[in-house]
Motif scaffolding. Structure first.
Motif, PDB file in Angstrom:
ATOM      1  N   ASP A   1      16.161  32.794  13.033  1.00 37.16           N
ATOM      2  CA  ASP A   1      17.538  33.227  13.080  1.00 37.16           C
ATOM      3  C   ASP A   1      18.342  32.774  14.141  1.00 37.16           C
ATOM      4  OD1 ASP A   1      16.852  35.139  11.207  1.00 37.16           O
ATOM      5  OD2 ASP A   1      16.235  36.740  12.497  1.00 37.16           O
ATOM      6  N   ILE A   2      17.859  31.898  14.855  1.00 35.94           N
ATOM      7  CA  ILE A   2      18.562  31.392  16.103  1.00 35.94           C
ATOM      8  C   ILE A   2      19.473  30.079  15.511  1.00 35.94           C
ATOM      9  CG2 ILE A   2      18.379  29.646  17.998  1.00 35.94           C
ATOM     10  CD1 ILE A   2      15.666  31.424  18.729  1.00 35.94           C
ATOM     11  N   SER A   3      20.593  30.052  15.990  1.00 29.52           N
ATOM     12  CA  SER A   3      21.635  29.176  15.170  1.00 29.52           C
ATOM     13  C   SER A   3      21.890  28.092  16.355  1.00 29.52           C
ATOM     14  CB  SER A   3      22.930  29.864  15.149  1.00 29.52           C
ATOM     15  OG  SER A   3      23.812  28.784  14.763  1.00 29.52           O
ATOM     16  N   ILE A   4      21.325  26.772  15.890  1.00 31.36           N
ATOM     17  CA  ILE A   4      21.277  25.699  16.944  1.00 31.36           C
ATOM     18  C   ILE A   4      21.474  24.611  16.089  1.00 31.36           C
ATOM     19  CG2 ILE A   4      18.821  25.902  17.203  1.00 31.36           C
ATOM     20  CD1 ILE A   4      19.127  24.309  19.988  1.00 31.36           C
ATOM     21  N   PRO A   5      21.932  23.549  16.224  1.00 28.29           N
ATOM     22  CA  PRO A   5      21.966  22.119  15.540  1.00 28.29           C
ATOM     23  C   PRO A   5      20.785  21.616  15.787  1.00 28.29           C
ATOM     24  CG  PRO A   5      23.445  21.987  17.121  1.00 28.29           C
ATOM     25  CD  PRO A   5      23.041  23.268  17.465  1.00 28.29           C
ATOM     26  N   ALA A   6      20.033  21.771  14.590  1.00 24.85           N
ATOM     27  CA  ALA A   6      18.718  21.009  15.054  1.00 24.85           C
ATOM     28  C   ALA A   6      18.068  20.568  13.698  1.00 24.85           C
ATOM     29  CB  ALA A   6      17.462  22.225  15.399  1.00 24.85           C
ATOM     30  N   LEU A   7      17.138  19.340  13.765  1.00 20.25           N
ATOM     31  CA  LEU A   7      16.640  18.933  12.642  1.00 20.25           C
ATOM     32  C   LEU A   7      15.522  19.886  12.159  1.00 20.25           C
ATOM     33  CD1 LEU A   7      16.117  15.341  13.856  1.00 20.25           C
ATOM     34  CD2 LEU A   7      17.873  16.045  12.338  1.00 20.25           C
ATOM     35  N   TYR A   8      15.601  19.902  10.688  1.00 19.62           N
ATOM     36  CA  TYR A   8      14.307  20.750  10.127  1.00 19.62           C
ATOM     37  C   TYR A   8      13.106  19.837   9.793  1.00 19.62           C
ATOM     38  CZ  TYR A   8      17.940  24.152   9.287  1.00 19.62           C
ATOM     39  OH  TYR A   8      18.935  25.062   9.497  1.00 19.62           O
ATOM     40  N   THR A   9      11.921  20.564   9.899  1.00 17.94           N
ATOM     41  CA  THR A   9      10.782  19.752   9.655  1.00 17.94           C
ATOM     42  C   THR A   9       9.802  20.290   8.682  1.00 17.94           C
ATOM     43  OG1 THR A   9      10.493  19.791  12.363  1.00 17.94           O
ATOM     44  CG2 THR A   9       8.767  19.166  10.818  1.00 17.94           C
ATOM     45  N   ALA A  10       9.394  19.300   7.833  1.00 16.33           N
ATOM     46  CA  ALA A  10       8.432  19.836   6.791  1.00 16.33           C
ATOM     47  C   ALA A  10       7.156  18.912   6.910  1.00 16.33           C
ATOM     48  CB  ALA A  10       9.103  19.425   5.461  1.00 16.33           C
ATOM     49  N   PHE A  11       6.250  19.454   6.749  1.00 19.54           N
ATOM     50  CA  PHE A  11       5.036  18.634   6.900  1.00 19.54           C
ATOM     51  C   PHE A  11       4.246  18.162   5.383  1.00 19.54           C
ATOM     52  CE2 PHE A  11       5.256  21.275  10.715  1.00 19.54           C
ATOM     53  CZ  PHE A  11       5.111  20.189  11.781  1.00 19.54           C
ATOM     54  N   VAL A  12       3.690  17.220   5.756  1.00 22.35           N
ATOM     55  CA  VAL A  12       2.942  16.594   4.508  1.00 22.35           C
ATOM     56  C   VAL A  12       1.567  17.050   4.791  1.00 22.35           C
ATOM     57  CG1 VAL A  12       2.056  14.391   3.409  1.00 22.35           C
ATOM     58  CG2 VAL A  12       4.516  14.517   4.423  1.00 22.35           C
ATOM     59  N   ARG A  13       0.836  17.746   3.938  1.00 20.52           N
ATOM     60  CA  ARG A  13      -0.452  18.238   4.166  1.00 20.52           C
ATOM     61  C   ARG A  13      -1.437  17.682   3.265  1.00 20.52           C
ATOM     62  NH1 ARG A  13       0.213  22.431   7.523  1.00 20.52           N
ATOM     63  NH2 ARG A  13       2.159  22.999   7.962  1.00 20.52           N
ATOM     64  N   SER A  14      -2.633  17.757   3.895  1.00 18.15           N
ATOM     65  CA  SER A  14      -3.809  17.101   3.030  1.00 18.15           C
ATOM     66  C   SER A  14      -4.123  18.036   1.940  1.00 18.15           C
ATOM     67  CB  SER A  14      -5.068  17.025   3.826  1.00 18.15           C
ATOM     68  OG  SER A  14      -6.073  16.695   3.337  1.00 18.15           O
ATOM     69  N   PRO A  15      -4.505  17.177   0.629  1.00 18.18           N
ATOM     70  CA  PRO A  15      -4.851  17.815  -0.499  1.00 18.18           C
ATOM     71  C   PRO A  15      -6.540  18.042  -0.387  1.00 18.18           C
ATOM     72  CG  PRO A  15      -4.368  15.638  -1.090  1.00 18.18           C
ATOM     73  CD  PRO A  15      -4.104  16.061   0.422  1.00 18.18           C
ATOM     74  N   TYR A  16      -7.291  17.199   0.564  1.00 21.02           N
ATOM     75  CA  TYR A  16      -8.578  17.293   0.641  1.00 21.02           C
ATOM     76  C   TYR A  16      -9.095  18.276   1.850  1.00 21.02           C
ATOM     77  CZ  TYR A  16      -8.168  13.436  -2.505  1.00 21.02           C
ATOM     78  OH  TYR A  16      -7.890  12.748  -3.693  1.00 21.02           O
ATOM     79  N   ALA A  17     -10.461  18.636   1.641  1.00 14.75           N
ATOM     80  CA  ALA A  17     -11.186  19.253   2.666  1.00 14.75           C
ATOM     81  C   ALA A  17     -11.618  18.170   3.856  1.00 14.75           C
ATOM     82  CB  ALA A  17     -11.999  20.327   2.151  1.00 14.75           C
ATOM     83  N   HIS A  18     -11.759  17.263   3.332  1.00 17.42           N
ATOM     84  CA  HIS A  18     -12.480  16.410   4.146  1.00 17.42           C
ATOM     85  C   HIS A  18     -12.332  14.978   3.811  1.00 17.42           C
ATOM     86  CE1 HIS A  18     -16.514  15.539   6.692  1.00 17.42           C
ATOM     87  NE2 HIS A  18     -15.466  15.330   7.427  1.00 17.42           N
ATOM     88  N   ALA A  19     -11.481  14.225   4.428  1.00 12.06           N
ATOM     89  CA  ALA A  19     -11.328  12.832   3.549  1.00 12.06           C
ATOM     90  C   ALA A  19     -10.915  11.968   4.899  1.00 12.06           C
ATOM     91  CB  ALA A  19     -10.120  13.018   2.725  1.00 12.06           C
ATOM     92  N   ARG A  20     -11.250  10.670   4.874  1.00 10.90           N
ATOM     93  CA  ARG A  20     -10.690   9.815   5.635  1.00 10.90           C
ATOM     94  C   ARG A  20      -9.301   9.474   5.049  1.00 10.90           C
ATOM     95  NH1 ARG A  20     -14.046   8.255   9.228  1.00 10.90           N
ATOM     96  NH2 ARG A  20     -15.858   8.995   8.174  1.00 10.90           N
ATOM     97  N   ILE A  21      -8.526   9.115   6.239  1.00 10.18           N
ATOM     98  CA  ILE A  21      -7.094   8.633   6.082  1.00 10.18           C
ATOM     99  C   ILE A  21      -7.187   7.134   5.941  1.00 10.18           C
ATOM    100  CG2 ILE A  21      -4.706   8.827   6.843  1.00 10.18           C
ATOM    101  CD1 ILE A  21      -5.534  11.432   8.392  1.00 10.18           C
ATOM    102  N   LYS A  22      -6.831   6.438   4.963  1.00 15.65           N
ATOM    103  CA  LYS A  22      -6.794   5.172   4.761  1.00 15.65           C
ATOM    104  C   LYS A  22      -5.523   4.730   5.042  1.00 15.65           C
ATOM    105  CE  LYS A  22      -9.917   3.370   2.704  1.00 15.65           C
ATOM    106  NZ  LYS A  22     -11.282   2.889   3.449  1.00 15.65           N
ATOM    107  N   LYS A  23      -4.504   5.149   4.692  1.00 15.61           N
ATOM    108  CA  LYS A  23      -2.921   4.370   4.947  1.00 15.61           C
ATOM    109  C   LYS A  23      -2.002   5.658   4.595  1.00 15.61           C
ATOM    110  CE  LYS A  23      -0.282   0.300   3.289  1.00 15.61           C
ATOM    111  NZ  LYS A  23       0.504   0.947   1.989  1.00 15.61           N
TER     112      LYS A  23
END
Ligand code: FES
Ligand code: FES
Lengths: 164, 750
Positions: free
Chosen positions: B26-48
């Motif tokens: 509810d705090i009003s402040i000019p800020a950038l909003y964040t959204a996260f890219v999340r893993s669809p895998y439980a266990h995986a190597r990140i290649k790129k």
């Protein structure tokens, strides 16, 4: 309503909220709850879920309670909306608000605006609900803190105050 | 004027009922909003990770991954140094993003920063991540095999493995008339405070301000300082209204490190509010299995317990995950005088969302284990639930359990008898028996608990009297729904004998309150209240000194009662509280201000709770009709607030016992909606009766209180499971008890 817009284009939304007309240009995909909170600064309405389950976002739209996370702002075009901020008149608390305070019906307060708005609707439809009717009428509003008994008491209390 | 013991109305409710509450979103402040890219895998190597397209999305300002944020960090998330010994754990400090591989479904791998939250979400859709899937480790059994290792650096999935032994366990088992196998399992829960966590970080001119939905602003300030290499003096953490936490907001998320990192990097305010799905990923809880055996005499006397406790940590250590592995074993003998016990406590990493503490943290698990043990023994020996407990409860208080935990005061057997009577336990039992004869599947269960509450090591309070005589209380505790702020005001108003409307309580801002531990472990009223009480007593002494100065008298000659100072020798001399306060500010004096630290260890509330359940014979769905509690929590400061804690905890106990289970699919995905995870609604709410001991046993704290925040969730699951057993006449050792298990048990009996 038939509001059509091209991608990235904004559309005009005109709504009356708590007695005041507002006009804003918003993205057609904007949810009513975001419209109320981010465009109008009415942050009393809360967001508690992504699935229309918790009721934290409940407002009254054209006399009926709606979960504002599940209504698009454009769908509310022309509507009359009442939010938690509009309930107290001239800084006199609404009997429901007073009853919630008097009955210890809130703890963290996050579910409270939605609970109160849903209670407002319930008591408008049914001024003298039984306990079962209260439970049924408010079961779409989740509270994680109070265990609900004090909320039920508050609703009964509010109903009594509003009838007298 | 006595406020202590009265159900004083909560002082700060109006903003909540009028929509003027201010949670972090509810705090009003000019800020950038964040959204996260999340893993669809439980266990995986990140290649790129390719962010090019995301950067082209209108409104997107930046996209960051591990390589952008992690180098800014000098450390990461680690166990709670206030209570846990870092050496006891094998862990890797968690940074903002994983560099090599993802370890659970939903783990953030990149963040999109945009001018509004819709654009941020659009950006997420345009980030492409190449993964090389690895075999996931989804169960504790799999983890124990160590075939696939989740943190290669550790060379094992075992995060904690410490055996605990007291007394002569072998002898106890040799002398036993019977050895009974026991089992107690808690499935994974999700705390689910209604306000999802959120953060706003602003970095400018070398100063970092963080608005944060947390229970522990000062601890977080020191963690931010350590992790970002900043001086604590340059960091301000502000806890706005917090919409529930239940322990889950003593938790520093990778996402939150990313948000702070991004705000420092960009020199702009950055905000993130978790969606419900993200909130559900942010904190999982419980998930532990105890298997063992118990040595008993035929008369019901329990000689010893031995067994193995396995706990899930999820993919990473959190601040509080280790609390359970360390404390559950130490409390496994409950309120009973059992001197021989041996527990091996093993915690493992799995490819699942990380585990944190949740209301009761370790005491619910320990209580579930010991109460399952005691009730199982009762059944095996043909004793009833009250008798078996009477025969084993500790009788000499204070009592030090075999692992060194000291229970300070109480009358355990006396309370059992009182509770059984006051809660109408036998009448309910009789009623249930009659109902069952009529074909209704109903049952009544009870369980006993002793817990440890208030947790030191210390708490801070400061009290200022302004020139109008109004009183400001700065507390180190951080109320977020409990109403303990009102309780503190009651304590201070009583100590100063002034009207409570003159008292205002503030908390949660590290620039206002110099030091604090926070609110968790049912500690606010007891340790926070004690600090406030001591500070208040000092303030009163100061006020007397000012009055003495005015009268040119010795301070010993000043008396004080109900807002009026009088002179012992000269009854005509009178000064009001407000007049003295004003005088304290005259002559360029800085007024009156005192602070206090109260240091102490735990205290031990205890009690008996009873539940009545009803089962629908077609669906197997159980409902708790009534939940009754009898607790000795020492001095009760505000009965209505204390009852509120019982109600809320009991509702969560109903959830744990019957409905709530975090579901993890075969591919390792957590069910992250309220369709997957069932939170009790008003329809499932029982009727509660909460009674506090009429002759309470006080704690040694100045407030004499013990704490009540967690009691009902500590004992409730055991109570409700016992009631279901009574209804169905079958054994259940696992929470939640699912309708299909109940149906199966009912079928078997036919
Ligand atoms: S936010 Fe609308 S129902 Fe939960
Ligand atoms: S008061 Fe916290 S969710 Fe209802």
């Amino acid at each position: 309503m038939g509001v059509l817009a091209n991608k990235g284009e904004k559309v005009k939304v005109r709504v009356r909220v708590n007695g005041v007309w507002y006009e804003r240009y918003v993205s057609p995909r904007m949810l009513l709850v975001d419209f109320l909170r981010d465009e109008l600064g009415l942050t009393g309405t809360k967001v508690g879920c992504d699935t229309t389950t918790c009721g934290a976002c409940t407002v009254i739209m054209n006399g009926r309670s709606v979960k504002s996370c599940t209504v698009l702002a454009v769908q509310a075009n022309g509507a009359d909306i009442l939010t938690i901020e509009g309930l107290a008149q001239d800084s006199k608390l609404h009997p429901i608000q007073q009853a919630f305070m008097d009955n210890f019906a809130l703890q963290c307060g996050y579910c409270t605006p939605g609970m109160i708005m849903q209670t407002y609707f319930l008591l408008k439809e049914n001024p003298n609900p039984t306990e079962e009717e209260i439970r049924d009428g408010l079961h779409g509003n989740i509270c994680r803190c109070t265990g609900y008994q004090n909320i039920i008491n508050a609703v009964k209390d509010a109903a009594g105050r509003m009838r007298s | 004027m006595t406020y202590i013991g009265q159900s004083v109305k909560r002082l700060y409710d109006e903003k909540f009922v009028t929509g003027k509450s201010t949670y972090v979103d509810d705090i009003s402040i000019p800020a950038l909003y964040t959204a996260f890219v999340r893993s669809p895998y439980a266990h995986a190597r990140i290649k790129k990770i390719d962010v090019t397209d995301a950067l082209k999305v209108p409104g997107v300002v930046a996209v960051f991954t591990a390589k952008d944020i992690n180098p800014m960090l000098r450390g990461g998330v680690r166990p709670w140094t206030t209570y846990l010994n870092l050496q006891s754990f094998r862990y890797v400090e968690r940074k903002a993003f994983p560099e090599d591989k993802v370890r659970y479904v939903g783990e953030p791998v990149a963040m999109v920063l945009a001018v509004d939250k819709y654009s941020a979400r659009d950006g997420v859709d345009k980030v492409t991540v190449d993964y090389e899937p690895l075999q996931p480790v989804l169960t504790m059994d799999e983890a124990l095999k160590n075939q696939v290792i989740i943190h290669e650096e550790l060379k094992t999935n075992i995060a904690y493995d410490i055996p605990l032994k007291a007394g002569d366990v072998d002898k106890a088992f040799k002398e036993a008339d019977k050895v009974i196998p026991v089992e107690a399992i808690n499935e994974r829960l999700i705390p689910n405070p209604m306000e999802p966590r959120g953060i706003v970080a602003r970095y400018e001119g070398g100063n970092l301000t963080v608005w944060y939905s947390t229970q522990v602003p000062h601890y977080m300030r020191s963690e931010f300082a350590r992790i970002f290499g900043l001086h604590e003096s340059k960091i301000r953490v502000i806890m706005p209204d917090v919409g529930g936490a239940f322990g889950s907001k003593v938790n520093l998320l990778a996402e939150e490190l990313a948000v702070i990192g991004a705000s420092i990097r960009l020199g702009r305010p950055v905000r993130w509010t978790a969606t419900r799905s993200e909130e559900m990923l942010a904190s999982n809880a419980r998930h532990n299995e105890f298997r063992g055996e118990v040595a008993v005499k035929n008369d019901g006397k329990i000689l010893g317990i031995r067994g193995k406790l396995v706990l899930d940590f999820g993919a990473y250590v959190t601040i509080t995950g280790g609390v359970q592995s360390a404390i559950i074993p130490m409390m496994i003998t409950g309120p009973y005088d059992i001197r021989n016990a041996e527990v091996e406590s093993i915690a493992v990493y799995t490819n699942t969302p990380p585990i944190t503490m949740y209301r009761g943290a370790s005491r619910p698990e320990a209580t579930f284990i010991i109460e399952r043990i005691v009730s199982t023994v009762a059944d095996e020996l043909g004793l009833d639930d009250v008798t078996i407990r009477e025969r084993n409860l500790a009788t000499q208080l204070p009592y030090t359990n075999p692992f060194g935990i000291r229970y300070d005061s109480g009358d355990y057997v006396g309370l059992l008898k009182k509770a059984v009577e006051k809660l109408g336990y036998y009448d309910l039992k009789k009623w249930a028996e009659e109902e069952r004869k009529k074909g209704h599947i109903v049952g009544v269960g009870m369980a006993y608990y002793v817990e440890i509450a208030s947790f030191g090591p210390w708490e801070y309070a400061e009290i200022r009297v302004d020139e109008n005589g109004d009183v400001l209380v700065l507390t180190g505790t951080t109320p977020h729904g409990q109403g303990s702020d009102t309780g503190l005001a009651q304590i201070v108003a009583d100590a100063l004998q002034i009207d409570i409307s003159k008292v205002r309580v503030v908390w949660g801002d590290t620039d206002q309150v110099p030091m604090s531990m926070g609110t968790y472990g049912s500690r606010s009223i007891t340790i926070g209240g004690s600090a406030a009480l001591i500070a208040a007593n000092k303030v009163l002494e100061d006020m007397k000194k000012v009055a003495a100065q005015i009268w040119n008298a010795d301070v010993q000659e000043v008396q004080y009662s109900n807002g009026v100072f009088t002179h012992r020798a000269d009854p005509n001399k009178k000064l009001t509280w407000d007049e003295v306060a004003r005088a304290a500010y005259s002559k360029h004096e800085p007024g009156i201000k005192e602070s206090a630290i109260y240091e102490s260890d735990v205290t031990s509330p205890y009690g008996v709770h009873v539940a009545v359940v009803e089962i629908d014979e077609n669906s197997g769905i159980a409902r708790v009709l009534e939940y009754r509690a009898y607790d000795d929590i020492g001095q009760v400061i505000n009965p209505a607030l204390a009852e509120g804690q019982i109600h809320g905890g009991a509702m969560q106990a109903v959830g744990q016992a019957l409905y709530e289970q975090a579901v993890i699919t075969e591919s390792g995905a957590l069910g992250v909606t309220y369709a997957d995870y069932f939170i009790p609604t008003m329809v499932e709410a029982p009727k509660y009766v909460s009674v506090f001991a009429d002759t309470p046993h006080f704690s040694p704290y100045p407030t004499k209180s013990k704490g009540v925040g967690e009691a009902a969730l500590i004992v409730g699951p055991a109570v409700i499971v016992r009631a279901v057993e009574d209804a169905v006449k079958a054994r259940f050792n696992r929470t939640p008890i699912k309708p299909e298990e109940i149906l199966n048990a009912l079928k078997l009996k036919k």
